[in-house]
Design an enzyme around this catalytic site. Structure first.
Site, short mmCIF file in Angstrom:
data_model
loop_
_atom_site.label_atom_id
_atom_site.label_comp_id
_atom_site.label_asym_id
_atom_site.label_seq_id
_atom_site.Cartn_x
_atom_site.Cartn_y
_atom_site.Cartn_z
CB ALA A 165 -0.84 0.02 1.34
CG HIS A 203 3.93 1.06 8.67
ND1 HIS A 203 2.47 1.33 8.35
CD2 HIS A 203 4.44 0.25 7.73
CE1 HIS A 203 2.11 0.46 7.32
NE2 HIS A 203 3.37 -0.34 7.00
P1 FAD Z 1 13.87 -3.05 5.04
O1 FAD Z 1 13.10 -3.09 4.09
O2 FAD Z 1 13.51 -3.14 6.25
O3 FAD Z 1 15.29 -3.40 4.67
C1 FAD Z 1 16.51 -3.14 5.40
C2 FAD Z 1 17.58 -4.29 5.45
O4 FAD Z 1 18.72 -3.90 5.84
C3 FAD Z 1 16.97 -5.72 5.92
O5 FAD Z 1 17.05 -6.67 4.79
C4 FAD Z 1 18.35 -5.87 6.58
O6 FAD Z 1 18.33 -7.56 6.81
C5 FAD Z 1 19.35 -5.13 6.16
N1 FAD Z 1 20.36 -4.91 7.27
C6 FAD Z 1 20.01 -4.73 8.55
N2 FAD Z 1 21.32 -4.55 9.22
C7 FAD Z 1 22.08 -4.70 8.40
C8 FAD Z 1 23.63 -4.67 8.60
N3 FAD Z 1 24.13 -4.17 9.61
N4 FAD Z 1 24.40 -4.95 7.11
C9 FAD Z 1 23.86 -5.46 6.13
N5 FAD Z 1 22.26 -5.39 6.11
C10 FAD Z 1 21.66 -5.08 7.16
N6 FAD Z 1 4.93 -0.44 3.98
C11 FAD Z 1 4.08 0.54 3.40
O7 FAD Z 1 4.35 1.64 2.95
N7 FAD Z 1 3.11 -0.26 2.81
C12 FAD Z 1 2.52 -1.29 3.05
O8 FAD Z 1 1.41 -1.88 2.90
C13 FAD Z 1 3.41 -2.01 4.19
N8 FAD Z 1 2.98 -3.57 4.57
C14 FAD Z 1 3.81 -4.14 5.12
C15 FAD Z 1 3.54 -5.28 5.65
C16 FAD Z 1 4.52 -6.37 6.19
C17 FAD Z 1 4.27 -7.48 6.48
C18 FAD Z 1 5.87 -5.81 6.43
C19 FAD Z 1 6.86 -6.54 7.09
C20 FAD Z 1 6.15 -4.61 6.20
C21 FAD Z 1 5.34 -3.49 5.57
N9 FAD Z 1 5.50 -2.28 5.24
C22 FAD Z 1 4.64 -1.50 4.47
C23 FAD Z 1 6.83 -1.59 5.54
C24 FAD Z 1 7.76 -1.67 4.45
O9 FAD Z 1 7.96 -2.96 3.97
C25 FAD Z 1 9.02 -0.76 4.96
O10 FAD Z 1 8.55 0.38 5.02
C26 FAD Z 1 10.17 -0.68 3.90
O11 FAD Z 1 10.55 -2.17 3.51
C27 FAD Z 1 11.15 0.01 4.31
O12 FAD Z 1 12.39 -0.19 3.52
P2 FAD Z 1 13.95 0.11 3.87
O13 FAD Z 1 14.59 -0.21 2.88
O14 FAD Z 1 14.05 1.09 4.84
O15 FAD Z 1 14.25 -1.23 5.03
#
Ligand code: FAD
Length: 531
Positions: free
Chosen positions: A133, A465
């Site tokens: 979403a 979130h």
């Molecule tokens: P993440 O996707 O969390 O990725 C961070 C990555 O960093 C991870 O893979 C982790 O392993 C890696 N990492 C951590 N520490 C280290 C390290 N020291 N060295 C190397 N790698 C590392 N958001 C929405 O906007 N809409 C939705 O509908 C929604 N639904 C969701 C439903 C579920 C079930 C889940 C789990 C999440 C949902 N979210 C939703 C949230 C959304 O997925 C996140 O906002 C988004 O993925 C954040 O992106 P990011 O790249 O910041 O972090």
């Protein structure tokens, strides 16, 4: 930004949608740059970062989810040498594909007041498991110090990267009937442009009527296309844990990043990787933890934690009400079409967005033929002909310095990082809005059918979130970690990304906003690195 080589070397920590946004934007804007992305978890799908919702085979899907569950995954846990037994019987459970930070075993974080807090550890991050979403922030949810015209363009770009669909499932007769019932009841009270509508999602509708759900692969796009020149300058290393962001300090140039120390989790070897720019996008818990472990400790680091509390319910759609706007024949057609895609539980998504002052909630209404939980054999709702809606009203949590992570240098977590404790409290401001959101959800439920599950507040941390723990601010006054371009105050060459940057109180799903903020940060970094 540091003085750089002719071929800027960029390191990105984390392979979720935000790390991917940086990788794509930086490589498109810097023709000589190279990007290395480190991801602590494994690659789940042949195409890196795909949504696991697209996997049809149930065993494959379960395996991909299990592999993402870090310390709570069996085979994964053993392969990383983490002692068995960290998963405790009877503990709070995480959503499939995620793992709790406070999992209760040795090396677990401490989050008694934010117990449902979870992350995912895999290529694609939580973006391989999300619901997709992507509503836009509005009114006070928007970041006041980014100009409206620029913000709108950034959001447009974020929507392109995520392949936004504004009218997903719009042709569903059941979805249409739900919108009609809600509009009839609530429409007159809602401001123009903020009425009942389809929920924007990240995905690509397929010719057969199904949806290919968006993941990090959508954002990486050309970077993972065979033969694409951008792909030659991009490297994604999975099972690679960044342990420290390294810096050097000099009198003339201040504190600047030199690279990262990375542990290869397959070989257990640790090495230094030099970089002109380091982007930390490792989620709202593990990014501040990495900064803390690296000795980068601004006062606001880990503080101002928010999420949006959610009140949820499940309602059986009422035949008489639904029949006012959809026919039995349309329902039969829809069910026949749905039977072709049984692996995907979502059939239509609607919403009433946040608006001020009178509707300070984000309502999401997911139509599905089944309830998300098993019904008892004697339940009158079993086989309900018109199906069900699972609904949630998200509401705001006001940012407060008291809410957040406290790190401890002398207690290490299961990964060997300084462990953290989460403090978090709902105050009167939230409690009164929770009551209002519950009453609102009750009225919505009565408009559509009969409650199968009463409206209830989800435990703290359930939204997934998490915001505010590396918040951006206009000035370096101790209440923010990063400047308006996501650069960590006082550390040259260090940029942070993710929902943790969002400084406002929000009711909506934050990923679209965080992608827009990342595009802005990447563009600023391009200017500096090309200078
Ligand atoms: P993440 O996707 O969390 O990725 C961070 C990555 O960093 C991870 O893979 C982790 O392993 C890696 N990492 C951590 N520490 C280290 C390290 N020291 N060295 C190397 N790698 C590392 N958001 C929405 O906007 N809409 C939705 O509908 C929604 N639904 C969701 C439903 C579920 C079930 C889940 C789990 C999440 C949902 N979210 C939703 C949230 C959304 O997925 C996140 O906002 C988004 O993925 C954040 O992106 P990011 O790249 O910041 O972090």
């Amino acid at each position: 930004m540091p003085e750089t080589s002719a071929h800027p070397r960029i390191v990105i920590v984390g392979s979720g949608p935000i790390g991917a946004t940086y990788a794509r934007t930086l490589l498109e804007g810097l023709p000589d740059a190279r990007v290395t992305m480190f991801e602590a978890g494994p690659q789940l799908t042949e195409r890196p970062g795909q949504s696991v919702r697209n996997i049809d085979d149930p065993d494959e899907k379960a395996r991909a989810r299990e592999m993402s569950q870090g310390p709570q995954a069996g085979a994964m846990r053993e392969s990383l040498g983490i002692p068995a037994g960290v998963v405790v019987e009877g503990m709070f459970t995480a959503r499939q594909g995620t793992h709790l930070f406070d999992f209760g075993g040795e090396g677990s974080a401490h989050a008694p007041t934010f117990a449902a807090a979870a992350g995912a550890t895999n290529v694609g991050g939580q973006g391989s498991h999300w619901t997709c979403a992507i509503p836009r922030p509005s009114f006070s949810e928007r970041i006041a110090f980014i100009d409206d015209t620029e913000w709108d363009e950034l959001i447009d770009r974020a929507e392109q990267l995520l392949h936004a669909q504004h009218s997903a499932f719009a042709d569903s007769a059941v979805g249409g009937a739900i919108r009609s019932l809600l509009s009839e009841e609530f429409g007159p009270d809602l401001p123009e442009g903020y009425g009942v509508s389809t929920l924007p999602v990240s995905g690509e509708p397929q010719p057969d009527g199904s949806m290919q759900w968006g993941g990090t692969d959508f954002v990486l796009g050309p970077l993972i296309e065979d033969g694409n020149p951008l792909a030659e300058r991009f490297e994604l290393r999975d099972l690679s844990l960044v342990r420290r962001v390294e810096r050097e300090a000099s009198e003339e140039r201040g504190d600047r990043v030199t690279g990262v120390t990375v542990e290869d989790l397959r070989t257990r070897e640790t090495s230094f990787v030099p970089a002109d720019l380091v982007v930390v996008a490792a989620d709202a818990f593990r990014s501040p933890q990495l900064l803390w472990a690296s000795g980068i400790r601004p006062a606001a680091l880990g503080r101002y934690l928010t999420e949006h509390p959610v009140v949820i319910t499940t309602v059986a759609l009422d035949a008489e009400k639904m029949s006012r706007f959809a026919t039995e024949e349309q329902l039969d057609e829809e069910l026949a079409q749905r039977a072709k895609h049984a692996a995907d539980p979502v059939a239509a998504v609607n919403r009433i967005p946040f608006s001020e002052p009178d509707h300070p909630f984000s309502l999401q209404v997911m139509y599905s033929e089944n309830t998300p939980f098993p019904l008892p054999d004697d339940s009158p709702f079993r086989g309900n002909r018109w199906g069900f809606v699972n609904m949630g009203n998200g509401l705001r949590k006001r940012p407060r310095v008291e809410d957040g992570l406290t790190f401890t240098d002398d207690e290490l977590d299961y990964r060997g990082f300084p462990n953290f404790t989460v403090d978090y409290e709902l105050t009167d401001a939230e409690l009164s809005e929770i009551d209002a959101a519950t009453a609102d959800l009750r009225r919505i439920g009565e408009t559509l059918g009969v409650f199968v599950a009463e409206p209830r507040l989800m435990p703290n941390g359930s939204s997934l979130h998490y915001m505010g723990t590396m918040r951006m601010g206009e000035t370096d006054d101790g209440t923010s970690v990063a400047d308006p371009y996501s650069r960590v105050w006082g550390v040259d060459g260090l940029v942070v990304g993710g929902n943790a940057l969002i400084p406002t109180a929000n009711t909506m799903n934050p990923t679209l906003t965080s992608v827009a903020i990342a595009v802005r940060g990447a563009r600023k970094a391009i200017e500096a690195l090309s200078a």
